[in-house]
Design a protein around this motif. Structure first.
Motif, PDB file in Angstrom:
ATOM      1  N   LEU A  20       0.852  -1.185   0.000  1.00 26.43           N
ATOM      2  CA  LEU A  20       0.000   0.000   0.000  1.00 26.43           C
ATOM      3  C   LEU A  20       0.884   1.229   0.000  1.00 26.43           C
ATOM      4  N   GLN A  21       0.792   2.019  -1.054  1.00 29.35           N
ATOM      5  CA  GLN A  21       1.607   3.226  -1.189  1.00 29.35           C
ATOM      6  C   GLN A  21       0.732   4.391  -1.639  1.00 29.35           C
ATOM      7  N   PRO A  22      -0.090   4.919  -0.752  1.00 29.93           N
ATOM      8  CA  PRO A  22      -1.001   6.001  -1.143  1.00 29.93           C
ATOM      9  C   PRO A  22      -0.291   7.233  -1.703  1.00 29.93           C
ATOM     10  N   THR A  23       0.920   7.506  -1.218  1.00 31.32           N
ATOM     11  CA  THR A  23       1.617   8.713  -1.677  1.00 31.32           C
ATOM     12  C   THR A  23       2.606   8.440  -2.814  1.00 31.32           C
ATOM     13  N   ASN A  24       2.780   7.176  -3.181  1.00 36.70           N
ATOM     14  CA  ASN A  24       3.705   6.813  -4.256  1.00 36.70           C
ATOM     15  C   ASN A  24       3.091   5.686  -5.080  1.00 36.70           C
ATOM     16  N   PRO A  25       2.049   5.984  -5.863  1.00 32.16           N
ATOM     17  CA  PRO A  25       1.243   4.944  -6.501  1.00 32.16           C
ATOM     18  C   PRO A  25       1.982   4.126  -7.548  1.00 32.16           C
ATOM     19  N   PHE A  26       1.484   2.913  -7.731  1.00 32.78           N
ATOM     20  CA  PHE A  26       1.981   1.999  -8.751  1.00 32.78           C
ATOM     21  C   PHE A  26       1.255   2.266 -10.070  1.00 32.78           C
ATOM     22  N   GLY A  31      -2.556   0.443 -17.158  1.00 29.72           N
ATOM     23  CA  GLY A  31      -2.265   1.866 -17.223  1.00 29.72           C
ATOM     24  C   GLY A  31      -2.857   2.641 -16.062  1.00 29.72           C
ATOM     25  N   TRP A  32      -3.715   1.989 -15.263  1.00 26.73           N
ATOM     26  CA  TRP A  32      -4.297   2.642 -14.096  1.00 26.73           C
ATOM     27  C   TRP A  32      -3.221   2.978 -13.081  1.00 26.73           C
ATOM     28  N   LYS A  33      -3.353   4.137 -12.459  1.00 27.26           N
ATOM     29  CA  LYS A  33      -2.525   4.481 -11.304  1.00 27.26           C
ATOM     30  C   LYS A  33      -3.204   3.927 -10.056  1.00 27.26           C
ATOM     31  N   SER A  34      -2.424   3.274  -9.218  1.00 24.15           N
ATOM     32  CA  SER A  34      -3.020   2.636  -8.044  1.00 24.15           C
ATOM     33  C   SER A  34      -2.108   2.766  -6.828  1.00 24.15           C
ATOM     34  N   THR A 154      -9.864 -10.203  -3.634  1.00 20.82           N
ATOM     35  CA  THR A 154     -10.620  -9.343  -4.550  1.00 20.82           C
ATOM     36  C   THR A 154     -10.546  -7.893  -4.086  1.00 20.82           C
ATOM     37  N   TYR A 155     -10.437  -6.996  -5.048  1.00 13.70           N
ATOM     38  CA  TYR A 155     -10.515  -5.566  -4.737  1.00 13.70           C
ATOM     39  C   TYR A 155     -11.957  -5.136  -4.473  1.00 13.70           C
ATOM     40  N   GLY A 156     -12.919  -5.943  -4.940  1.00 11.64           N
ATOM     41  CA  GLY A 156     -14.315  -5.623  -4.708  1.00 11.64           C
ATOM     42  C   GLY A 156     -14.795  -4.386  -5.448  1.00 11.64           C
ATOM     43  N   PHE A 157     -14.214  -4.118  -6.615  1.00  9.56           N
ATOM     44  CA  PHE A 157     -14.678  -2.976  -7.398  1.00  9.56           C
ATOM     45  C   PHE A 157     -16.151  -3.170  -7.769  1.00  9.56           C
ATOM     46  N   PRO A 158     -16.965  -2.119  -7.673  1.00  8.38           N
ATOM     47  CA  PRO A 158     -18.376  -2.240  -8.024  1.00  8.38           C
ATOM     48  C   PRO A 158     -18.593  -2.803  -9.429  1.00  8.38           C
ATOM     49  N   ALA A 159     -17.762  -2.390 -10.383  1.00  5.82           N
ATOM     50  CA  ALA A 159     -17.908  -2.874 -11.758  1.00  5.82           C
ATOM     51  C   ALA A 159     -17.691  -4.384 -11.841  1.00  5.82           C
ATOM     52  N   GLU A 194      -4.718   7.835   5.596  1.00 10.11           N
ATOM     53  CA  GLU A 194      -4.483   7.327   4.244  1.00 10.11           C
ATOM     54  C   GLU A 194      -5.641   6.469   3.735  1.00 10.11           C
ATOM     55  N   VAL A 195      -6.483   5.999   4.658  1.00 11.66           N
ATOM     56  CA  VAL A 195      -7.611   5.157   4.263  1.00 11.66           C
ATOM     57  C   VAL A 195      -8.570   5.923   3.357  1.00 11.66           C
ATOM     58  N   ALA A 196      -8.798   7.195   3.655  1.00  7.85           N
ATOM     59  CA  ALA A 196      -9.712   8.011   2.842  1.00  7.85           C
ATOM     60  C   ALA A 196      -9.230   8.065   1.391  1.00  7.85           C
ATOM     61  N   MET A 197      -7.921   8.206   1.197  1.00  7.91           N
ATOM     62  CA  MET A 197      -7.369   8.244  -0.156  1.00  7.91           C
ATOM     63  C   MET A 197      -7.576   6.902  -0.860  1.00  7.91           C
ATOM     64  N   LEU A 198      -7.348   5.807  -0.136  1.00  5.31           N
ATOM     65  CA  LEU A 198      -7.542   4.488  -0.711  1.00  5.31           C
ATOM     66  C   LEU A 198      -9.005   4.272  -1.115  1.00  5.31           C
ATOM     67  N   ASN A 199      -9.903   4.736  -0.269  1.00  5.92           N
ATOM     68  CA  ASN A 199     -11.327   4.569  -0.572  1.00  5.92           C
ATOM     69  C   ASN A 199     -11.747   5.386  -1.790  1.00  5.92           C
ATOM     70  N   GLU A 200     -11.168   6.572  -1.943  1.00 11.24           N
ATOM     71  CA  GLU A 200     -11.466   7.393  -3.124  1.00 11.24           C
ATOM     72  C   GLU A 200     -10.969   6.698  -4.388  1.00 11.24           C
ATOM     73  N   TRP A 201      -9.781   6.117  -4.309  1.00 18.72           N
ATOM     74  CA  TRP A 201      -9.239   5.375  -5.457  1.00 18.72           C
ATOM     75  C   TRP A 201     -10.158   4.218  -5.827  1.00 18.72           C
ATOM     76  N   ARG A 202     -10.635   3.485  -4.841  1.00 19.20           N
ATOM     77  CA  ARG A 202     -11.440   2.293  -5.100  1.00 19.20           C
ATOM     78  C   ARG A 202     -12.780   2.631  -5.759  1.00 19.20           C
ATOM     79  N   LYS A 203     -13.292   3.830  -5.504  1.00 19.85           N
ATOM     80  CA  LYS A 203     -14.569   4.227  -6.109  1.00 19.85           C
ATOM     81  C   LYS A 203     -14.456   4.354  -7.624  1.00 19.85           C
ATOM     82  N   ASP A 204     -13.303   4.823  -8.102  1.00 21.96           N
ATOM     83  CA  ASP A 204     -13.140   5.056  -9.550  1.00 21.96           C
ATOM     84  C   ASP A 204     -11.672   4.865  -9.920  1.00 21.96           C
ATOM     85  N   PRO A 205     -11.176   3.613  -9.882  1.00 24.04           N
ATOM     86  CA  PRO A 205      -9.744   3.369 -10.095  1.00 24.04           C
ATOM     87  C   PRO A 205      -9.242   3.767 -11.473  1.00 24.04           C
ATOM     88  N   ALA A 206     -10.117   3.742 -12.473  1.00 23.37           N
ATOM     89  CA  ALA A 206      -9.674   4.054 -13.831  1.00 23.37           C
ATOM     90  C   ALA A 206      -9.292   5.518 -14.000  1.00 23.37           C
TER      91      ALA A 206
END
Length: 209
Positions: A20-26, A31-34, A154-159, A194-206
């Motif tokens: 988990l690297q919220p401040t230094n994404p993979f 091509g998604w930033k995560s 699983t990441y559990g993405f809604p899609a 950092e959890v808030a940032m992770l949750n925002e990413w998970r809502k719309d990872p693309a």
């Protein structure tokens, strides 16, 4: 929270299979930033953890999918886990390629499988669910009955959840996004902020980052 999901989440974090690297994404292959990266294949290098994964995936199959007659792994990441589960259950094993071979028999499904067989698919990780459900489609076109899927994470993405529901595939996983993040906070791996940032990413990872 589910004890098994928390326990497996901690084991994955301990061997750094999950990062988990919220401040230094993979950057994922898509091509998604995560801020989140998971590599369950690392469990194969740790004999005790490898046995744990085999045992728990096997239990998941027995508990949720009675009548299973064969195990199919999704190439390439889930081939070893699928073979381990099939061996534990003394069932036939096949694996499904992402596309047919470009030589020889040009197989999409590798191994011996009879049409009409009740199959459980083994996957290592579910992100968008695209490759996993493509394997399900291949097995169904071959004439098999896919009665469910088990996976390590699983990441559990809604899609992805919607895609599995539309495909009529029940998915059972050993752990998931919620349990990994909760365990990471408890162990001090990440901060509550950092959890808030992770949750925002998970809502719309693309479109994150």
């Amino acid at each position: 929270m589910d004890y098994l999901k928390k326990d497996f989440a901690k084991r994955l974090l301990d061997i750094k299979a999950i990062k988990l690297q919220p401040t230094n994404p993979f950057t994922w292959a898509s091509g998604w930033k995560s801020p989140f990266y998971c590599d369950n294949r690392k469990t194969l290098s740790f004999p005790e953890l490898r046995s744990y994964v085999k045992l728990e995936l096997t239990h998941a199959v027995l508990e949720h999918f009675t009548g299973v007659e064969a195990i199919a792994g999704v190439a390439t990441g889930a081939i070893p886990q699928g073979a381990l589960v099939a061996d534990a259950l003394h069932l036939p094993f096949v694996y499904v390629r992402s596309k047919p071979k470009d030589h020889g028999m040009e197989n999409l499904i590798e191994g011996e499988l009879r049409p009409g067989t009740k199959v459980v698919v083994v996957e290592d990780l579910i992100s968008t669910g695209g490759s996993s459900l493509k394997a399900v489609e291949a097995l169904r076109k071959y004439g098999c009955e896919v009665i469910g899927m088990v996976a390590s994470y699983t990441y559990g993405f809604p899609a992805a959840e919607q895609a599995f529901a539309e495909a009529g595939v029940e998915l059972v996983t050993l752990t998931d996004y919620e349990h990994v993040v909760a365990t990471a906070v408890e162990t001090g791996y990440i901060s509550p902020e950092e959890v808030a940032m992770l949750n925002e990413w998970r809502k719309d990872p693309a479109h994150w980052g």
